[in-house]
Write a protein that holds these residues in place. Sequence first.
Motif, PDB file in Angstrom:
ATOM      1  N   GLN A   1      39.795  22.995  53.303  1.00  0.00           N
ATOM      2  CA  GLN A   1      38.545  23.690  53.058  1.00  0.00           C
ATOM      3  C   GLN A   1      38.265  24.785  54.084  1.00  0.00           C
ATOM      4  N   SER A   2      39.202  25.007  55.017  1.00  0.00           N
ATOM      5  CA  SER A   2      39.045  26.085  55.987  1.00  0.00           C
ATOM      6  C   SER A   2      38.925  27.417  55.263  1.00  0.00           C
ATOM      7  N   LEU A   3      38.135  28.294  55.838  1.00  0.00           N
ATOM      8  CA  LEU A   3      37.979  29.626  55.276  1.00  0.00           C
ATOM      9  C   LEU A   3      39.162  30.479  55.732  1.00  0.00           C
ATOM     10  N   ILE A   4      39.790  31.145  54.782  1.00  0.00           N
ATOM     11  CA  ILE A   4      40.955  31.975  55.106  1.00  0.00           C
ATOM     12  C   ILE A   4      40.801  33.373  54.505  1.00  0.00           C
ATOM     13  N   GLU A   5      41.547  34.287  55.098  1.00  0.00           N
ATOM     14  CA  GLU A   5      41.723  35.619  54.540  1.00  0.00           C
ATOM     15  C   GLU A   5      43.198  35.730  54.171  1.00  0.00           C
ATOM     16  N   PHE A   6      43.449  36.162  52.964  1.00  0.00           N
ATOM     17  CA  PHE A   6      44.815  36.331  52.477  1.00  0.00           C
ATOM     18  C   PHE A   6      44.931  37.732  51.909  1.00  0.00           C
ATOM     19  N   SER A   7      46.026  38.417  52.214  1.00  0.00           N
ATOM     20  CA  SER A   7      46.225  39.753  51.672  1.00  0.00           C
ATOM     21  C   SER A   7      47.658  39.909  51.186  1.00  0.00           C
ATOM     22  N   TYR A   8      47.813  40.760  50.196  1.00  0.00           N
ATOM     23  CA  TYR A   8      49.144  41.023  49.635  1.00  0.00           C
ATOM     24  C   TYR A   8      49.190  42.438  49.094  1.00  0.00           C
ATOM     25  N   ILE A   9      50.403  42.871  48.811  1.00  0.00           N
ATOM     26  CA  ILE A   9      50.638  44.142  48.136  1.00  0.00           C
ATOM     27  C   ILE A   9      51.594  43.870  46.979  1.00  0.00           C
ATOM     28  N   SER A  10      51.408  44.597  45.892  1.00  0.00           N
ATOM     29  CA  SER A  10      52.322  44.443  44.758  1.00  0.00           C
ATOM     30  C   SER A  10      52.478  45.776  44.053  1.00  0.00           C
ATOM     31  N   ARG A  11      53.527  45.856  43.282  1.00  0.00           N
ATOM     32  CA  ARG A  11      53.769  47.047  42.466  1.00  0.00           C
ATOM     33  C   ARG A  11      53.767  46.613  41.010  1.00  0.00           C
ATOM     34  N   ALA A  12      53.019  47.325  40.212  1.00  0.00           N
ATOM     35  CA  ALA A  12      52.931  47.020  38.790  1.00  0.00           C
ATOM     36  C   ALA A  12      54.197  47.485  38.077  1.00  0.00           C
ATOM     37  N   LYS A  13      54.612  46.695  37.109  1.00  0.00           N
ATOM     38  CA  LYS A  13      55.776  47.050  36.292  1.00  0.00           C
ATOM     39  C   LYS A  13      55.540  48.388  35.594  1.00  0.00           C
ATOM     40  N   ASP A  14      54.348  48.566  35.078  1.00  0.00           N
ATOM     41  CA  ASP A  14      53.957  49.792  34.378  1.00  0.00           C
ATOM     42  C   ASP A  14      52.620  50.271  34.934  1.00  0.00           C
ATOM     43  N   PRO A  15      52.344  51.571  34.835  1.00  0.00           N
ATOM     44  CA  PRO A  15      51.037  52.059  35.286  1.00  0.00           C
ATOM     45  C   PRO A  15      49.908  51.397  34.491  1.00  0.00           C
ATOM     46  N   PHE A  16      48.783  51.167  35.136  1.00  0.00           N
ATOM     47  CA  PHE A  16      47.611  50.606  34.474  1.00  0.00           C
ATOM     48  C   PHE A  16      46.713  51.742  34.004  1.00  0.00           C
ATOM     49  N   SER A  17      46.232  51.650  32.776  1.00  0.00           N
ATOM     50  CA  SER A  17      45.257  52.618  32.270  1.00  0.00           C
ATOM     51  C   SER A  17      43.882  52.264  32.855  1.00  0.00           C
ATOM     52  N   LYS A  18      42.935  53.160  32.711  1.00  0.00           N
ATOM     53  CA  LYS A  18      41.567  52.872  33.188  1.00  0.00           C
ATOM     54  C   LYS A  18      41.006  51.639  32.490  1.00  0.00           C
ATOM     55  N   LEU A  19      41.265  51.512  31.197  1.00  0.00           N
ATOM     56  CA  LEU A  19      40.786  50.344  30.458  1.00  0.00           C
ATOM     57  C   LEU A  19      41.422  49.064  31.002  1.00  0.00           C
ATOM     58  N   GLN A  20      42.716  49.082  31.257  1.00  0.00           N
ATOM     59  CA  GLN A  20      43.383  47.903  31.811  1.00  0.00           C
ATOM     60  C   GLN A  20      42.828  47.548  33.189  1.00  0.00           C
ATOM     61  N   LEU A  21      42.536  48.552  33.998  1.00  0.00           N
ATOM     62  CA  LEU A  21      41.960  48.296  35.318  1.00  0.00           C
ATOM     63  C   LEU A  21      40.565  47.685  35.203  1.00  0.00           C
ATOM     64  N   VAL A  22      39.760  48.200  34.290  1.00  0.00           N
ATOM     65  CA  VAL A  22      38.417  47.642  34.073  1.00  0.00           C
ATOM     66  C   VAL A  22      38.525  46.189  33.617  1.00  0.00           C
ATOM     67  N   GLN A  23      39.424  45.919  32.686  1.00  0.00           N
ATOM     68  CA  GLN A  23      39.609  44.550  32.197  1.00  0.00           C
ATOM     69  C   GLN A  23      40.091  43.621  33.309  1.00  0.00           C
ATOM     70  N   LEU A  24      41.027  44.098  34.123  1.00  0.00           N
ATOM     71  CA  LEU A  24      41.529  43.309  35.243  1.00  0.00           C
ATOM     72  C   LEU A  24      40.415  43.023  36.242  1.00  0.00           C
ATOM     73  N   PHE A  25      39.658  44.048  36.595  1.00  0.00           N
ATOM     74  CA  PHE A  25      38.560  43.874  37.532  1.00  0.00           C
ATOM     75  C   PHE A  25      37.539  42.876  36.991  1.00  0.00           C
ATOM     76  N   ASP A  26      37.187  43.022  35.736  1.00  0.00           N
ATOM     77  CA  ASP A  26      36.193  42.144  35.120  1.00  0.00           C
ATOM     78  C   ASP A  26      36.640  40.679  35.174  1.00  0.00           C
ATOM     79  N   LYS A  27      37.888  40.440  34.810  1.00  0.00           N
ATOM     80  CA  LYS A  27      38.437  39.080  34.837  1.00  0.00           C
ATOM     81  C   LYS A  27      38.479  38.541  36.269  1.00  0.00           C
ATOM     82  N   ALA A  28      38.940  39.368  37.210  1.00  0.00           N
ATOM     83  CA  ALA A  28      39.026  38.945  38.611  1.00  0.00           C
ATOM     84  C   ALA A  28      37.644  38.656  39.183  1.00  0.00           C
ATOM     85  N   PHE A  29      36.687  39.531  38.893  1.00  0.00           N
ATOM     86  CA  PHE A  29      35.334  39.331  39.404  1.00  0.00           C
ATOM     87  C   PHE A  29      34.744  38.019  38.901  1.00  0.00           C
TER      88      PHE A  29
END
Length: 138
Positions: free
Chosen positions: A4-32
Amino acid sequence: MDRQSLIEFSYISRAKDPFSKLQLVQLFDKAFNFNTANRITGVLFYENRYFAQILEGTREDISHLWKQIQNDSRHVIIRELDFREIDERAFPSWGMRFFGADRIAKYTPNLKQHLNGLPENDSKLLTLMRSVAALDKT
């Protein structure tokens, strides 16, 4: 380390294909929505097929989310940047803040040159990513 310790985790990744604005909005919405339901906070950057993210939460919650991210077929390269215990959240009110090209240019213009997946840029990239936490205090 306590699960239950509080942690900070960070990563970097490369997308297989570019994300469209709609895909980014959908991803953000789901993640949020997922992050809010699981008490995870953080920030996500996207530019030129590269994602960089800082996540804050319990070890258990972040480990579960990291497994999901690693299994996401939209990534061709994915790499951990940092994993550390923290005493408090840097992004306490951000279920997930998103920085795309326009916000990167406005708030962290130097980030773009370091958001390229090269390990030699990891330290500077993390410093720039963490710097946007000051926006949460304003």
